[in-house]
Motif scaffolding. Structure first.
Motif, PDB file in Angstrom:
ATOM      1  N   PHE A  71       0.846  -1.187   0.000  1.00  0.00           N
ATOM      2  CA  PHE A  71       0.000   0.000   0.000  1.00  0.00           C
ATOM      3  C   PHE A  71       0.886   1.243   0.000  1.00  0.00           C
ATOM      4  CE2 PHE A  71      -2.792  -3.270   1.549  1.00  0.00           C
ATOM      5  CZ  PHE A  71      -4.030  -2.943   1.019  1.00  0.00           C
ATOM      6  N   PRO A  72       1.111   1.849  -1.162  1.00  0.00           N
ATOM      7  CA  PRO A  72       1.910   3.076  -1.222  1.00  0.00           C
ATOM      8  C   PRO A  72       1.284   4.173  -0.360  1.00  0.00           C
ATOM      9  CG  PRO A  72       1.523   2.192  -3.418  1.00  0.00           C
ATOM     10  CD  PRO A  72       0.645   1.430  -2.488  1.00  0.00           C
ATOM     11  N   CYS A  73       2.146   4.947   0.282  1.00  0.00           N
ATOM     12  CA  CYS A  73       1.700   6.013   1.175  1.00  0.00           C
ATOM     13  C   CYS A  73       2.676   7.183   1.081  1.00  0.00           C
ATOM     14  CB  CYS A  73       1.631   5.472   2.604  1.00  0.00           C
ATOM     15  SG  CYS A  73       1.141   6.694   3.814  1.00  0.00           S
ATOM     16  N   ASN A  74       2.139   8.391   1.028  1.00  0.00           N
ATOM     17  CA  ASN A  74       2.974   9.587   0.894  1.00  0.00           C
ATOM     18  C   ASN A  74       3.043  10.392   2.201  1.00  0.00           C
ATOM     19  OD1 ASN A  74       4.621  11.262  -0.765  1.00  0.00           O
ATOM     20  ND2 ASN A  74       2.935  12.715  -0.970  1.00  0.00           N
ATOM     21  N   GLN A  75       2.723   9.762   3.329  1.00  0.00           N
ATOM     22  CA  GLN A  75       2.663  10.482   4.603  1.00  0.00           C
ATOM     23  C   GLN A  75       4.015  10.633   5.307  1.00  0.00           C
ATOM     24  OE1 GLN A  75      -0.803   8.230   6.369  1.00  0.00           O
ATOM     25  NE2 GLN A  75      -1.325  10.316   6.971  1.00  0.00           N
ATOM     26  N   PHE A  76       5.047  10.001   4.810  1.00  0.00           N
ATOM     27  CA  PHE A  76       6.335  10.017   5.501  1.00  0.00           C
ATOM     28  C   PHE A  76       7.382  10.672   4.610  1.00  0.00           C
ATOM     29  CE2 PHE A  76       3.862   6.335   6.850  1.00  0.00           C
ATOM     30  CZ  PHE A  76       3.681   6.667   8.179  1.00  0.00           C
ATOM     31  N   GLY A  77       7.633  11.931   4.865  1.00  0.00           N
ATOM     32  CA  GLY A  77       8.642  12.653   4.108  1.00  0.00           C
ATOM     33  C   GLY A  77       8.297  12.876   2.653  1.00  0.00           C
ATOM     34  N   GLY A  78       7.025  12.721   2.279  1.00  0.00           N
ATOM     35  CA  GLY A  78       6.628  12.919   0.883  1.00  0.00           C
ATOM     36  C   GLY A  78       7.353  11.986  -0.067  1.00  0.00           C
ATOM     37  N   GLN A  79       7.610  10.753   0.386  1.00  0.00           N
ATOM     38  CA  GLN A  79       8.450   9.830  -0.384  1.00  0.00           C
ATOM     39  C   GLN A  79       7.678   8.969  -1.387  1.00  0.00           C
ATOM     40  OE1 GLN A  79      10.779   7.811   2.643  1.00  0.00           O
ATOM     41  NE2 GLN A  79      12.155   9.549   2.806  1.00  0.00           N
ATOM     42  N   GLU A  80       6.379   9.242  -1.545  1.00  0.00           N
ATOM     43  CA  GLU A  80       5.593   8.541  -2.567  1.00  0.00           C
ATOM     44  C   GLU A  80       4.686   9.541  -3.275  1.00  0.00           C
ATOM     45  OE1 GLU A  80       5.416   6.454  -4.933  1.00  0.00           O
ATOM     46  OE2 GLU A  80       5.535   4.732  -3.609  1.00  0.00           O
ATOM     47  N   PRO A  81       5.287  10.507  -4.010  1.00  0.00           N
ATOM     48  CA  PRO A  81       4.491  11.559  -4.643  1.00  0.00           C
ATOM     49  C   PRO A  81       3.820  11.145  -5.948  1.00  0.00           C
ATOM     50  CG  PRO A  81       6.800  11.903  -5.115  1.00  0.00           C
ATOM     51  CD  PRO A  81       6.724  10.730  -4.164  1.00  0.00           C
ATOM     52  N   ALA A  82       4.220  10.039  -6.526  1.00  0.00           N
ATOM     53  CA  ALA A  82       3.758   9.650  -7.858  1.00  0.00           C
ATOM     54  C   ALA A  82       2.303   9.182  -7.861  1.00  0.00           C
ATOM     55  CB  ALA A  82       4.653   8.536  -8.403  1.00  0.00           C
ATOM     56  N   ALA A  83       1.738   9.142  -9.057  1.00  0.00           N
ATOM     57  CA  ALA A  83       0.400   8.596  -9.274  1.00  0.00           C
ATOM     58  C   ALA A  83       0.463   7.069  -9.237  1.00  0.00           C
ATOM     59  CB  ALA A  83      -0.131   9.067 -10.625  1.00  0.00           C
ATOM     60  N   ASP A  84      -0.688   6.444  -8.988  1.00  0.00           N
ATOM     61  CA  ASP A  84      -0.734   4.983  -8.874  1.00  0.00           C
ATOM     62  C   ASP A  84      -0.117   4.277 -10.079  1.00  0.00           C
ATOM     63  OD1 ASP A  84      -1.867   4.821  -6.332  1.00  0.00           O
ATOM     64  OD2 ASP A  84      -3.912   4.857  -7.094  1.00  0.00           O
ATOM     65  N   SER A  85      -0.423   4.723 -11.294  1.00  0.00           N
ATOM     66  CA  SER A  85       0.107   4.052 -12.488  1.00  0.00           C
ATOM     67  C   SER A  85       1.633   4.149 -12.544  1.00  0.00           C
ATOM     68  CB  SER A  85      -0.506   4.635 -13.756  1.00  0.00           C
ATOM     69  OG  SER A  85      -0.234   6.023 -13.839  1.00  0.00           O
ATOM     70  N   ASP A  86       2.185   5.287 -12.125  1.00  0.00           N
ATOM     71  CA  ASP A  86       3.639   5.452 -12.114  1.00  0.00           C
ATOM     72  C   ASP A  86       4.292   4.578 -11.037  1.00  0.00           C
ATOM     73  OD1 ASP A  86       3.500   7.324 -14.186  1.00  0.00           O
ATOM     74  OD2 ASP A  86       3.264   8.987 -12.773  1.00  0.00           O
ATOM     75  N   ILE A  87       3.613   4.435  -9.906  1.00  0.00           N
ATOM     76  CA  ILE A  87       4.123   3.580  -8.829  1.00  0.00           C
ATOM     77  C   ILE A  87       4.197   2.135  -9.317  1.00  0.00           C
ATOM     78  CG2 ILE A  87       3.652   2.667  -6.523  1.00  0.00           C
ATOM     79  CD1 ILE A  87       2.241   5.425  -5.948  1.00  0.00           C
ATOM     80  N   GLN A  88       3.147   1.683 -10.001  1.00  0.00           N
ATOM     81  CA  GLN A  88       3.125   0.320 -10.538  1.00  0.00           C
ATOM     82  C   GLN A  88       4.313   0.087 -11.462  1.00  0.00           C
ATOM     83  OE1 GLN A  88       0.731  -2.121  -9.837  1.00  0.00           O
ATOM     84  NE2 GLN A  88       0.074  -0.658  -8.305  1.00  0.00           N
ATOM     85  N   GLN A  89       4.514   1.025 -12.368  1.00  0.00           N
ATOM     86  CA  GLN A  89       5.602   0.904 -13.339  1.00  0.00           C
ATOM     87  C   GLN A  89       6.958   0.890 -12.622  1.00  0.00           C
ATOM     88  OE1 GLN A  89       5.696   4.062 -16.243  1.00  0.00           O
ATOM     89  NE2 GLN A  89       6.701   2.748 -17.741  1.00  0.00           N
ATOM     90  N   PHE A  90       7.139   1.773 -11.660  1.00  0.00           N
ATOM     91  CA  PHE A  90       8.385   1.845 -10.893  1.00  0.00           C
ATOM     92  C   PHE A  90       8.680   0.497 -10.220  1.00  0.00           C
ATOM     93  CE2 PHE A  90      10.431   2.286  -6.766  1.00  0.00           C
ATOM     94  CZ  PHE A  90      11.596   2.968  -7.086  1.00  0.00           C
ATOM     95  N   CYS A  91       7.674  -0.086  -9.564  1.00  0.00           N
ATOM     96  CA  CYS A  91       7.868  -1.341  -8.842  1.00  0.00           C
ATOM     97  C   CYS A  91       8.220  -2.493  -9.789  1.00  0.00           C
ATOM     98  CB  CYS A  91       6.619  -1.686  -8.033  1.00  0.00           C
ATOM     99  SG  CYS A  91       6.330  -0.574  -6.649  1.00  0.00           S
ATOM    100  N   GLU A  92       7.556  -2.529 -10.925  1.00  0.00           N
ATOM    101  CA  GLU A  92       7.809  -3.598 -11.892  1.00  0.00           C
ATOM    102  C   GLU A  92       9.185  -3.452 -12.535  1.00  0.00           C
ATOM    103  OE1 GLU A  92       4.510  -3.592 -14.637  1.00  0.00           O
ATOM    104  OE2 GLU A  92       3.083  -3.765 -12.981  1.00  0.00           O
TER     105      GLU A  92
END
Length: 163
Positions: free
Chosen positions: A66-87
């Motif tokens: 579960f991506p979360c941006n609450q800690f140091g703004g370390q997950e600013p990307a959109a869901d689709s970009d997060i998916q691509q990054f992880c893969e």
């Protein structure tokens, strides 16, 4: 009035495409639920999480990130970009869900439940950082909470014992 929630399977979350997913589909499985971020010092744990997935998925382990941006703004990307990054960067093949909040009044109900069931250091409820991990047994009960610095592969014995 809300009826008491008795296990993780009674929750629903959104997948990366925004579709509602009932966790009841994972009944009888062992779950490892992790709040994640792409720009965190612990982000390389995705590789170890994928190794656990490869080792135990066929035996009944499901890892949910579960991506979360609450800690140091370390997950600013959109869901689709997060998916691509992880893969691309870590070969992640387990589900990475829609970005959520894990703390505060707007926290996802699933994470409110997890925090109630397994407190952190000094009995704190709040999640302190990215890559806090919750291990759930086949009955949907929270068995353990692991700190962000806990390496996923160090959890192998606990996972195997539940499978």
């Amino acid at each position: 009035m809300n009826e008491a929630i008795n296990n993780v399977y009674e929750h629903s979350v959104n997948d990366a495409q925004g579709n509602k997913v009932s966790l009841s589909q994972y009944q009888g499985k062992v779950l490892l639920i992790v709040n994640t971020a792409s720009q965190c010092g612990f982000t390389p744990q995705y590789k170890e999480l994928e190794a656990l997935h490869q080792t135990y998925h066929d035996k009944g382990l499901v890892i949910l990130a579960f991506p979360c941006n609450q800690f140091g703004g370390q997950e600013p990307a959109a869901d689709s970009d997060i998916q691509q990054f992880c893969e691309i960067n870590f070969g992640v093949s387990f589900p990475v869900m829609s970005k959520i909040l894990v703390n505060g009044p707007e926290a996802a109900p699933l994470f409110s439940y997890l925090k109630d069931q397994a407190r952190g250091v000094l009995n704190t409820r709040a999640i302190k950082w990215n890559f806090t991990k919750f291990l759930i047994n086949k009955q949907g009960q929270v068995i353990a909470r692991y700190a962000p610095k806990t390496k996923p592969t160090s959890m192998s014995n606990a996972i195997a014992a539940l499978l």
